[in-house]
Write an enzyme that holds these catalytic residues in place. Structure first.
Site, PDB file in Angstrom:
ATOM      1  N   LYS A 107       0.847  -1.203   0.000  1.00  0.00           N
ATOM      2  CA  LYS A 107       0.000   0.000   0.000  1.00  0.00           C
ATOM      3  C   LYS A 107       0.879   1.249   0.000  1.00  0.00           C
ATOM      4  O   LYS A 107       1.957   1.258   0.603  1.00  0.00           O
ATOM      5  CB  LYS A 107      -0.881  -0.041   1.246  1.00  0.00           C
ATOM      6  CG  LYS A 107      -1.937   1.049   1.366  1.00  0.00           C
ATOM      7  CD  LYS A 107      -2.805   0.778   2.596  1.00  0.00           C
ATOM      8  CE  LYS A 107      -3.871   1.827   2.809  1.00  0.00           C
ATOM      9  NZ  LYS A 107      -4.728   1.505   3.986  1.00  0.00           N
ATOM     10  N   SER A 188      -9.487   1.524   3.134  1.00  0.00           N
ATOM     11  CA  SER A 188      -8.635   2.357   2.318  1.00  0.00           C
ATOM     12  C   SER A 188      -7.565   1.568   1.568  1.00  0.00           C
ATOM     13  O   SER A 188      -6.894   2.136   0.690  1.00  0.00           O
ATOM     14  CB  SER A 188      -7.977   3.427   3.194  1.00  0.00           C
ATOM     15  OG  SER A 188      -7.128   2.832   4.161  1.00  0.00           O
ATOM     16  N   THR A 209      -6.945   0.820  10.260  1.00  0.00           N
ATOM     17  CA  THR A 209      -7.209   1.531  11.506  1.00  0.00           C
ATOM     18  C   THR A 209      -8.579   1.104  12.023  1.00  0.00           C
ATOM     19  O   THR A 209      -8.757   0.823  13.197  1.00  0.00           O
ATOM     20  CB  THR A 209      -7.184   3.052  11.269  1.00  0.00           C
ATOM     21  OG1 THR A 209      -5.950   3.387  10.623  1.00  0.00           O
ATOM     22  CG2 THR A 209      -7.312   3.827  12.571  1.00  0.00           C
ATOM     23  N   GLY A 211     -11.243  -1.136   9.613  1.00  0.00           N
ATOM     24  CA  GLY A 211     -11.897  -1.658   8.415  1.00  0.00           C
ATOM     25  C   GLY A 211     -11.105  -1.596   7.123  1.00  0.00           C
ATOM     26  O   GLY A 211     -11.548  -2.129   6.104  1.00  0.00           O
ATOM     27  N   SER A 212      -9.922  -0.977   7.119  1.00  0.00           N
ATOM     28  CA  SER A 212      -9.237  -0.704   5.851  1.00  0.00           C
ATOM     29  C   SER A 212      -8.533  -1.899   5.212  1.00  0.00           C
ATOM     30  O   SER A 212      -8.122  -1.818   4.052  1.00  0.00           O
ATOM     31  CB  SER A 212      -8.233   0.438   6.021  1.00  0.00           C
ATOM     32  OG  SER A 212      -8.904   1.669   5.958  1.00  0.00           O
TER      33      SER A 212
END
Ligand SMILES: *[C@@H]1O[C@H](CO)[C@@H](O)[C@H](O)[C@H]1NC(C)=O
Ligand SMILES: *[C@@H]1O[C@H](CO)[C@@H](O)[C@H](O)[C@H]1NC(C)=O
Ligand SMILES: *[C@@H]1O[C@H](CO)[C@@H](O)[C@H](O)[C@H]1NC(C)=O
Ligand SMILES: *[C@@H]1O[C@H](CO)[C@@H](O)[C@H](O)[C@H]1NC(C)=O
Ligand SMILES: *[C@@H]1O[C@H](CO)[C@@H](O)[C@H](O)[C@H]1NC(C)=O
Ligand SMILES: *[C@@H]1O[C@H](CO)[C@@H](O)[C@H](O)[C@H]1NC(C)=O
Ligand SMILES: *[C@@H]1O[C@H](CO)[C@@H](O)[C@H](O)[C@H]1NC(C)=O
Ligand SMILES: *[C@@H]1O[C@H](CO)[C@@H](O)[C@H](O)[C@H]1NC(C)=O
Ligand SMILES: *[C@@H]1O[C@H](CO)[C@@H](O)[C@H](O)[C@H]1NC(C)=O
Ligand SMILES: *[C@@H]1O[C@H](CO)[C@@H](O)[C@H](O)[C@H]1NC(C)=O
Ligand SMILES: *[C@@H]1O[C@H](CO)[C@@H](O)[C@H](O)[C@H]1NC(C)=O
Ligand SMILES: CC(=O)N[C@H]1CO[C@H](CO)[C@@H](O)[C@@H]1O
Length: 549
Positions: A107, A188, A209, A211-212
């Site tokens: 990422k 994200s 943090t 759900g990402s």
């Protein structure tokens, strides 16, 4: 695409098919859409192909779909050279580790000390330099992985705007999912999910943090492990919150994800949350559980698994396919020998839904944590030192698309005027530990003597996020062909649509990854739902097309 019926059927009655069964007889080369790490390693060992071939094939696949899906922002200009070196090492019998020669995407908030940029999708950080690799990148390299490139993300890991879109960053553009035109890829870790799903690398790293990793994993039909906060180092990862941030694998199978977690877990002198790792004496003397060995077909046998009904929402027109698939999954778990304990409700869940404590924690951490990251840069071309500077840059630099995409999350964080040393912060953090702990998942695990809880992934992240506990998502199904298309608030993404995948999550106590991986693996092997859900856009280049180039 897959109908609701065939998903439910697959879940309840799926026979066990070998992972090799789907490969055509005409070629022994693994097909890259679904190739596992063990298959790739077998081919590398047998000399069927090299890591250079793998890099060529994955780069070609990225180029085939990137102009449609925008999931990769940069390819590592050194990747071929690294692959060549790893091939040479292999030919001399030297293997760095189980990831030797496997290309991985990371990422675009995990820094590398090489030619690639680490921007969180912001032009404010383009050209910035870090003094060393992030610990995650260093551990991947040590395990022999090739860092192939950077995956697009929701800008600032979705901590900038109240009216942007999942998967959009000013630097990387709009990422789309591969299961429906204009699909919301979630975020994200959007590009990480899309890239793993389409076989654009062996696998990827995401960060979470709240759900990402879990959400883009489920929406892109892959497995995601959100590790306990502190199991994986956040050093030189662009932060939101030291109390909730964590880095984890996003892969096509549970075992692939386990191999990566094995390589990246462990204490780090640069991230003192890792000193809480229970098996670590210090940063040089430690063991990590054998996550790969935890992948056992009978891992569900005798395990007590709770269903916190009051935390999974209610079946409605839009969620019906998810709830129906979830009920079928409970049957699969029971048939595998698990003891399903229903209604293991979270006692403080109503207060959790009502609470703003998490906003206070994230908002309080973000300012100081971001400033701490920026202070470590060895070159900072825009001279952004803190959140004030970053907000000013974002609001005044036109490619950041302000005000069409606002800075409401920056604004709220600054307006809180707290830091993570304020009394209000401490009170909020203690409230979170209660809401997620005794009043949440830990209370349920204790009261009902559970090994884990299971829930649809759409509801799985929050309670575990606020106490830093682990969750694993596995593919569960996809929306049926007659699904009505629903867009996001901005109107530029299709959120619910035919063929859009969803997942099931296993959650537990801190440091319980080994057990959760077993449960997730045993479920995955009995269902293999991923193979039933077809992307609408697929790259076509395979190893056979690049051999010996
Ligand atoms: C991905 O697509 C974008 C937009 O088309 C392009 O600007 C970028 O260079 C591409 N990245 C790669 C790695 O091909
Ligand atoms: C990183 O950004 C710089 C500055 O824009 C650019 O010159 C360079 O090509 C980028 N690196 C990669 C690997 O794309
Ligand atoms: C969303 O789906 C509709 C068809 O249902 C399509 O016309 C539209 O272009 C899609 N949106 C995007 C952003 O691609
Ligand atoms: C942990 O590290 C941070 C920065 O690296 C430092 O500010 C903090 O004091 C350390 N905390 C402890 C308990 O050592
Ligand atoms: C870690 O602990 C071992 C065993 O006590 C010791 O030999 C070693 O020096 C320690 N390392 C560090 C960095 O403290
Ligand atoms: C648990 O929650 C569900 C859904 O809200 C509710 O129907 C059920 O009565 C609750 N059970 C217990 C034991 O609290
Ligand atoms: C929700 O918040 C309101 C206002 O702070 C409070 O009055 C109410 O008791 C809270 N409800 C729960 C379930 O905590
Ligand atoms: C705000 O950012 C712009 C660049 O986008 C810069 O020219 C200006 O000096 C900055 N202002 C402040 C107060 O930092
Ligand atoms: C986003 O919010 C900003 C600030 O409130 C507003 O100016 C802009 O119109 C909004 N954009 C969209 C697409 O809603
Ligand atoms: C609170 O606001 C004041 C005034 O703008 C500022 O000087 C101070 O740094 C802020 N404190 C925090 C913790 O953000
Ligand atoms: C789709 O088809 C299923 C099965 O025929 C039906 O139960 C469901 O209501 C339909 N959904 C929509 C949105 O039409
Ligand atoms: C670095 C990069 O890939 N930037 C491109 C991302 O995508 C947008 C549009 O989708 C382009 O404008 C950027 O140049």
């Amino acid at each position: 695409m897959i109908s609701a019926w065939s998903i439910v059927k697959a879940l309840a009655f799926a026979p066990l098919t070998s992972v090799y069964a789907q490969y055509g007889k005409s070629t022994k080369l693994p097909l890259l859409l679904d190739a596992t790490g063990e298959e790739l390693t077998t081919g590398l060992e047998a000399g069927q192909f090299t890591s250079v071939d793998l890099v060529h094939a994955y780069v070609a696949r990225i180029r085939e779909v990137n102009s449609t899906l925008h999931m990769v922002t940069e390819i590592n200009p050194d990747a071929l050279q690294i692959a060549k070196e790893l091939d040479e090492e292999r030919s001399k019998g030297k293997l760095r580790g189980p990831l030797h020669g496997l290309p991985i995407l990371i990422k675009n908030n995990i820094a590398t000390a090489d030619q690639m940029n680490n921007t969180a999708g912001s032009w404010a950080l383009l050209g910035a330099k870090v003094p060393r690799d992030s610990t995650m990148a260093a551990k991947l390299r040590k395990a022999g992985a090739i860092i192939l490139g950077k995956a697009n993300l929701s800008q600032w890991a979705n901590f900038r705007s109240s009216n942007s879109s999942n998967g959009w960053s000013a630097y990387g553009g709009q990422t789309y999912g591969a299961y429906y035109p204009g699909q919301d890829p979630s975020g994200s870790s959007s590009g990480s999910g899309v890239a793993s799903s389409l076989g654009l690398a062996f696998a990827s790293l995401g960060t979470e943090t709240d759900g990402s990793i879990l959400s883009p994993s489920q929406l892109n039909n892959v497995v995601g492990i959100k590790p306990t906060v502190g199991l994986t180092s956040r050093s030189l990862v662009i932060p939101i919150s030291e109390h909730q941030d964590t880095v984890g694998p996003m892969a096509r199978t549970v075992k692939d994800a386990a191999y990566i977690l094995q390589a990246i877990a462990g204490p780090d002198q640069y991230d003192n949350y890792t000193s809480a790792i229970p098996w670590a004496l210090n940063t040089t003397h430690y063991t990590v559980p054998n996550y790969v060995a935890a992948c056992q077909f009978d891992a569900l046998l005798g395990k007590r698994i709770g269903v916190p009904r009051n935390a999974i929402g209610t079946r409605s027109g839009t969620t019906a396919p998810i709830f129906d698939a979830f009920e079928s999954a409970l049957i699969v778990l029971r048939n595998a020998g698990a003891i399903i304990v229903d209604n293991t409700n979270y006692t403080a869940y109503a207060s959790y839904l009502n609470s703003t404590a998490e906003d206070t924690v994230l908002g309080g951490d973000f300012g100081p944590n971001l400033a701490a990251y920026l202070s470590q840069l060895s070159y900072n071309p825009q001279n952004v030192r803190n959140l004030f500077d970053v907000r000013n840059f974002t609001q005044t630099f036109p490619p950041e698309e302000y005000p069409s995409r606002d800075t409401a999350v920056f604004d709220a964080s600054l307006a809180l005027n707290t830091s993570n040393t304020s009394p209000e912060f401490w009170a909020a953090y203690q409230q979170d530990l209660y809401l997620g702990g005794e009043g949440g998942i830990l209370g349920a695990l204790d009261t009902y003597s559970l090994d884990a809880v299971v829930m649809p992934t759409r509801s799985a992240s929050g309670i575990s996020a606020i106490i830093g506990a682990p969750v694993i998502t596995v593919p569960l199904g996809a929306y049926p062909a007659n699904t009505t298309v629903v867009t996001n608030a901005r109107g530029d993404l299709n959120v619910t649509a035919p063929g859009v995948p969803f997942g099931i999550s296993f959650a537990g106590r801190k440091w319980s990854e080994e057990g959760l991986i077993g449960l997730a693996y045993a479920f995955e092997q009995r269902t293999m739902v991923r193979r039933e859900v077809e992307p609408y856009v697929k790259p076509s280049v395979e190893l056979v097309n690049v051999l010996g180039r």
